[in-house]
Structure formats: structure tokens, C-alpha cells
Write a protein that holds these residues in place. Sequence first.
Motif: not given
Ligand code: NAP
Length: 253
Positions: A19, A22, A42-43, A65-66, A92, A158, A162, A191, A193
Motif C-alpha cells: 500500500n 517500497l 493490513r491497509s 495482518d502478518f 516486503n 530488526y 533482517k 530509502f 519511506t
Molecule cells: P513502510 O512504508 O513502513 O511500509 C511497510 C509495509 O509493511 C506497509 O505496507 C505496512 O502496512 C506493512 N506492514 C507492517 N506491519 C504489517 C503487518 N503486521 N501486517 C501486514 N502488513 C504490515 O516501510 P518501507 O520502508 O516501505 O518498508 C518495506 C520493507 O523494506 C520492509 O521490510 C523494510 O524493513 C524494508 N526496508 C526498508 C528500508 C528503508 O530505508 N525504507 C531499507 C531497508 C529495508 P501498513 O501501511 O498498514 O503499516
Amino acid sequence: MNLSMFNLEGKIALVTGANTGLGQGLAVGLAEAGADIVAAGRSVPTETEAAVKALGRKFAFVPADFSKPSIAGDVAAQAEAALGPVDILVNNAGMIKRNDALEFTEAEWDEVMDVNLKSAFFLSQAVARGMVARKSGGKIINIASMLSFQGGIRVASYTSSKSGIAGLTKLLANEWAGHGINVNAIAPGYFATNNTDALRADEKRNTEILARIPAGRWGQPSDLAGAAVFLSSRASDYVHGTIVAVDGGWLAR
Ligand code: NAP
């Protein structure tokens, strides 16, 4: 070289947490390459649905809901019922909790491990069972992190999740390569986000991070599309168990 090997037309990709952030960039990137998308999370992924449909691709949403990894089998079944057998899985969905290791709570540990690692494993298992039964092969992409390689600070669960994803990617590649399933990971650098809001809002951390990124900028979700399409396509058929860093050069420093 025949570029059609990157074409994902006719493929169905299940992307978790699509939603926003990333996951949204990954889903749209795969749709641009031709894939139909099932988003599980979940969203309600309103924006992603509009972007995928605007590309002329099919889209379905499976609420999930993971933090409850036992739902994995049901999510895989609902995805298949919605659009058909899953060819590509992108694990993801993820979350982060920040606290000093001396103060870290069991709840902060368990929720992050359940969402980031345990659900990724059981969803991979559920989807791979279908791929093996159909003898279709397939592609699984886990989303790792710089903290699959480094320690980080104040993010005990975390980093553990990872680093676990890095090991799990290699284990699953070893077990499933013989079934024609490619299991690989993408390790995003820093990134812009929701996940990194706190870092970017902290002027000191923001400046320190930017100074260490050779590319000189935070990544944007669309920066992951190239690696994701490669790892989802025939172009990566002999690529197993690798972790592709998309990090603006962070790990090279
Ligand atoms: P984000 O914007 O917070 O998005 C996280 C996503 O995971 C959202 O869709 C969120 O849903 C979902 N999520 C979280 N908890 C959940 C649950 N219990 N059940 C179902 N869905 C759930 O973060 P992002 O940066 O895009 O992260 C995406 C992935 O990339 C993650 O695995 C993160 O660890 C990884 N990552 C991110 C970065 C970075 O710099 N941003 C770097 C390395 C790795 P909701 O919107 O409902 O919360």
C-alpha cells in the motif's frame, strides 16, 4: 540480448505491504514490466491499485495482518483464488522498533520477528508448495536490509530479523533451486519511506546518513524496480540465493 526475457506479462505477483513505500514501488515496477498484482497487507492499497490498473494490469487485495504468521496458508490460497497461481512472491511487509538494547522488550522483539521473518518464511512455504505441486517453478524475492550485513543501533529485533532473512534466502535457495524456484533478496539502502521517517526527521542522523551515501541522496521506491524485475524474470533463471544491494553505494564505503 533478447529483452523479452525481462517481460512479466501473464505472470502473477503477490506483494506484501504494497500500500505504501517500497512495496508500492515494487508492485508498480512489476506491473510496468507486465505482471498482474495481488497485494496482501493490513491497509487497503488504494493508491497502488489505481497505479497498477492505470498500467492495464489486474489487481486484487487480500487483507492480511502478518503479526499472525499462521495466516500465511490462507493468504496464499486467497491470492490464488483471486487471480490464479502465484508466479512471483515479494516478501516486503516489514516493521521496525527502536529502543536501547538494555531496555528492549519481549513485545518489541516478537512483533518484529513475526512480521519480518516468521511470516516471510511461512508465506514462502505456502507459495512454494503450490509451485512445486504445479511443477511451474517461480520467483521469491525477500526484502533484506543494510542490517542484513551490519549491526545498526537501537534496533535489536530488526537487525536480527533482517540478518535472518539473509540466511533464510540462502537456505531456501539451496532447498528449492532444484524445483526451478529462484529465491533471492534485495537489500535496500536508506530509502525515503514511513520506515525511515524518524531518521530523516532527526537532522543530525539525516546529515550523517546522507554524507555516507556515495550517491548523495536517499533512495526512492522506484529505484528498486530494476532489481525486482530482473529477479522476477527469466533473466535471473540461474541466480539463486543472492542478495542484491540497491543502496546508492552504502556498502561500498
Ligand atoms: P513502510 O512504508 O513502513 O511500509 C511497510 C509495509 O509493511 C506497509 O505496507 C505496512 O502496512 C506493512 N506492514 C507492517 N506491519 C504489517 C503487518 N503486521 N501486517 C501486514 N502488513 C504490515 O516501510 P518501507 O520502508 O516501505 O518498508 C518495506 C520493507 O523494506 C520492509 O521490510 C523494510 O524493513 C524494508 N526496508 C526498508 C528500508 C528503508 O530505508 N525504507 C531499507 C531497508 C529495508 P501498513 O501501511 O498498514 O503499516
